[in-house]
Design a protein around this motif. Structure first.
Motif, PDB file in Angstrom:
ATOM      1  N   THR A   5     -33.108  55.734 -76.810  1.00  0.00           N
ATOM      2  CA  THR A   5     -32.930  54.907 -77.995  1.00  0.00           C
ATOM      3  C   THR A   5     -32.887  53.445 -77.580  1.00  0.00           C
ATOM      4  O   THR A   5     -32.096  53.073 -76.716  1.00  0.00           O
ATOM      5  CB  THR A   5     -31.621  55.283 -78.727  1.00  0.00           C
ATOM      6  N   ALA A   6     -33.743  52.644 -78.189  1.00  0.00           N
ATOM      7  CA  ALA A   6     -33.788  51.217 -77.884  1.00  0.00           C
ATOM      8  C   ALA A   6     -33.145  50.422 -79.017  1.00  0.00           C
ATOM      9  O   ALA A   6     -33.280  50.778 -80.189  1.00  0.00           O
ATOM     10  CB  ALA A   6     -35.226  50.758 -77.689  1.00  0.00           C
ATOM     11  N   ILE A   7     -32.486  49.363 -78.667  1.00  0.00           N
ATOM     12  CA  ILE A   7     -31.966  48.395 -79.627  1.00  0.00           C
ATOM     13  C   ILE A   7     -33.029  47.319 -79.758  1.00  0.00           C
ATOM     14  O   ILE A   7     -33.530  46.803 -78.753  1.00  0.00           O
ATOM     15  CB  ILE A   7     -30.640  47.760 -79.127  1.00  0.00           C
ATOM     16  N   VAL A   8     -33.380  46.969 -80.996  1.00  0.00           N
ATOM     17  CA  VAL A   8     -34.459  46.012 -81.235  1.00  0.00           C
ATOM     18  C   VAL A   8     -33.944  44.867 -82.097  1.00  0.00           C
ATOM     19  O   VAL A   8     -33.282  45.093 -83.114  1.00  0.00           O
ATOM     20  CB  VAL A   8     -35.657  46.696 -81.935  1.00  0.00           C
ATOM     21  N   GLU A   9     -34.256  43.667 -81.684  1.00  0.00           N
ATOM     22  CA  GLU A   9     -33.926  42.453 -82.436  1.00  0.00           C
ATOM     23  C   GLU A   9     -35.174  41.575 -82.485  1.00  0.00           C
ATOM     24  O   GLU A   9     -36.084  41.739 -81.680  1.00  0.00           O
ATOM     25  CB  GLU A   9     -32.792  41.675 -81.755  1.00  0.00           C
ATOM     26  N   ARG A  10     -35.204  40.650 -83.424  1.00  0.00           N
ATOM     27  CA  ARG A  10     -36.289  39.670 -83.460  1.00  0.00           C
ATOM     28  C   ARG A  10     -35.719  38.332 -83.002  1.00  0.00           C
ATOM     29  O   ARG A  10     -34.712  37.861 -83.525  1.00  0.00           O
ATOM     30  CB  ARG A  10     -36.885  39.521 -84.851  1.00  0.00           C
ATOM     31  N   ILE A  21     -32.816  49.289 -73.742  1.00  0.00           N
ATOM     32  CA  ILE A  21     -32.224  50.614 -73.828  1.00  0.00           C
ATOM     33  C   ILE A  21     -30.822  50.521 -73.244  1.00  0.00           C
ATOM     34  O   ILE A  21     -30.668  50.252 -72.043  1.00  0.00           O
ATOM     35  CB  ILE A  21     -33.078  51.651 -73.077  1.00  0.00           C
ATOM     36  N   PRO A  22     -29.788  50.680 -74.088  1.00  0.00           N
ATOM     37  CA  PRO A  22     -28.414  50.540 -73.609  1.00  0.00           C
ATOM     38  C   PRO A  22     -28.108  51.494 -72.460  1.00  0.00           C
ATOM     39  O   PRO A  22     -28.492  52.669 -72.478  1.00  0.00           O
ATOM     40  CB  PRO A  22     -27.569  50.914 -74.834  1.00  0.00           C
ATOM     41  N   ALA A  27     -34.251  48.247 -68.308  1.00  0.00           N
ATOM     42  CA  ALA A  27     -35.127  48.721 -69.387  1.00  0.00           C
ATOM     43  C   ALA A  27     -35.055  47.773 -70.581  1.00  0.00           C
ATOM     44  O   ALA A  27     -34.324  47.989 -71.540  1.00  0.00           O
ATOM     45  CB  ALA A  27     -34.764  50.141 -69.798  1.00  0.00           C
ATOM     46  N   HIS A  28     -35.835  46.690 -70.494  1.00  0.00           N
ATOM     47  CA  HIS A  28     -35.901  45.729 -71.587  1.00  0.00           C
ATOM     48  C   HIS A  28     -37.298  45.116 -71.598  1.00  0.00           C
ATOM     49  O   HIS A  28     -37.981  45.046 -70.575  1.00  0.00           O
ATOM     50  CB  HIS A  28     -34.827  44.647 -71.454  1.00  0.00           C
ATOM     51  N   SER A  29     -37.747  44.706 -72.783  1.00  0.00           N
ATOM     52  CA  SER A  29     -39.067  44.107 -72.906  1.00  0.00           C
ATOM     53  C   SER A  29     -39.167  43.389 -74.243  1.00  0.00           C
ATOM     54  O   SER A  29     -38.186  43.298 -74.985  1.00  0.00           O
ATOM     55  CB  SER A  29     -40.158  45.178 -72.791  1.00  0.00           C
ATOM     56  N   GLN A  30     -40.363  42.911 -74.546  1.00  0.00           N
ATOM     57  CA  GLN A  30     -40.611  42.224 -75.814  1.00  0.00           C
ATOM     58  C   GLN A  30     -42.052  42.478 -76.243  1.00  0.00           C
ATOM     59  O   GLN A  30     -42.866  42.942 -75.453  1.00  0.00           O
ATOM     60  CB  GLN A  30     -40.350  40.733 -75.692  1.00  0.00           C
ATOM     61  N   ASN A  40     -44.591  48.562 -74.429  1.00  0.00           N
ATOM     62  CA  ASN A  40     -44.047  47.828 -73.283  1.00  0.00           C
ATOM     63  C   ASN A  40     -42.796  48.504 -72.735  1.00  0.00           C
ATOM     64  O   ASN A  40     -42.603  48.587 -71.513  1.00  0.00           O
ATOM     65  CB  ASN A  40     -43.744  46.381 -73.669  1.00  0.00           C
ATOM     66  N   LEU A  41     -41.925  48.998 -73.618  1.00  0.00           N
ATOM     67  CA  LEU A  41     -40.721  49.697 -73.167  1.00  0.00           C
ATOM     68  C   LEU A  41     -41.086  51.001 -72.458  1.00  0.00           C
ATOM     69  O   LEU A  41     -40.484  51.340 -71.435  1.00  0.00           O
ATOM     70  CB  LEU A  41     -39.775  49.974 -74.339  1.00  0.00           C
ATOM     71  N   ARG A  42     -42.076  51.725 -72.982  1.00  0.00           N
ATOM     72  CA  ARG A  42     -42.529  52.958 -72.313  1.00  0.00           C
ATOM     73  C   ARG A  42     -43.022  52.650 -70.903  1.00  0.00           C
ATOM     74  O   ARG A  42     -42.716  53.376 -69.947  1.00  0.00           O
ATOM     75  CB  ARG A  42     -43.643  53.638 -73.118  1.00  0.00           C
ATOM     76  N   GLU A  43     -43.777  51.568 -70.775  1.00  0.00           N
ATOM     77  CA  GLU A  43     -44.295  51.181 -69.458  1.00  0.00           C
ATOM     78  C   GLU A  43     -43.159  50.836 -68.500  1.00  0.00           C
ATOM     79  O   GLU A  43     -43.159  51.264 -67.341  1.00  0.00           O
ATOM     80  CB  GLU A  43     -45.244  49.995 -69.599  1.00  0.00           C
ATOM     81  N   VAL A  44     -42.184  50.073 -68.972  1.00  0.00           N
ATOM     82  CA  VAL A  44     -41.050  49.683 -68.125  1.00  0.00           C
ATOM     83  C   VAL A  44     -40.263  50.917 -67.687  1.00  0.00           C
ATOM     84  O   VAL A  44     -39.932  51.060 -66.507  1.00  0.00           O
ATOM     85  CB  VAL A  44     -40.127  48.695 -68.885  1.00  0.00           C
ATOM     86  N   VAL A  45     -39.981  51.813 -68.624  1.00  0.00           N
ATOM     87  CA  VAL A  45     -39.218  53.021 -68.285  1.00  0.00           C
ATOM     88  C   VAL A  45     -39.996  53.881 -67.291  1.00  0.00           C
ATOM     89  O   VAL A  45     -39.426  54.399 -66.326  1.00  0.00           O
ATOM     90  CB  VAL A  45     -38.858  53.810 -69.561  1.00  0.00           C
ATOM     91  N   THR A  46     -41.289  54.016 -67.501  1.00  0.00           N
ATOM     92  CA  THR A  46     -42.123  54.789 -66.577  1.00  0.00           C
ATOM     93  C   THR A  46     -42.053  54.208 -65.166  1.00  0.00           C
ATOM     94  O   THR A  46     -41.903  54.948 -64.184  1.00  0.00           O
ATOM     95  CB  THR A  46     -43.584  54.829 -67.072  1.00  0.00           C
ATOM     96  N   LEU A  47     -42.141  52.886 -65.059  1.00  0.00           N
ATOM     97  CA  LEU A  47     -42.067  52.241 -63.742  1.00  0.00           C
ATOM     98  C   LEU A  47     -40.703  52.451 -63.092  1.00  0.00           C
ATOM     99  O   LEU A  47     -40.609  52.726 -61.893  1.00  0.00           O
ATOM    100  CB  LEU A  47     -42.376  50.752 -63.872  1.00  0.00           C
TER     101      LEU A  47
END
Length: 69
Positions: A5-10, A21-22, A27-30, A40-47
């Motif tokens: 679960t990701a927290i999303v803000e603008r 991702i808390p 695990a953070h991106s934009q 982008n978050l999927r890519e970061v988590v995969t890495l």
């Protein structure tokens, strides 16, 4: 297949969606759109997971509405 679960803000300065991702270190991106942010978050988590599962710093429980009078 794991899900997180990701927290999303603008961001008010850039207008970009910013997510993290808390409890998941690093695990953070934009992104300009929610779809781009998700990719982008999927890519970061995969890495991050290439080095094995991280030591989770906490567990996401949920959100709460806080009313201040």
């Amino acid at each position: 297949m794991d899900s997180y679960t990701a927290i999303v803000e603008r961001c008010p300065d850039t207008g970009l969606f910013v997510g993290y991702i808390p409890g998941f270190p690093g695990a953070h991106s934009q992104g300009e759109t929610l779809e781009e942010l998700n990719a982008n978050l999927r890519e970061v988590v995969t890495l991050i997971l290439e080095d094995g599962p991280p030591d989770m710093a906490g567990e996401f429980v949920g959100t709460q509405v806080v009313v201040v009078a």
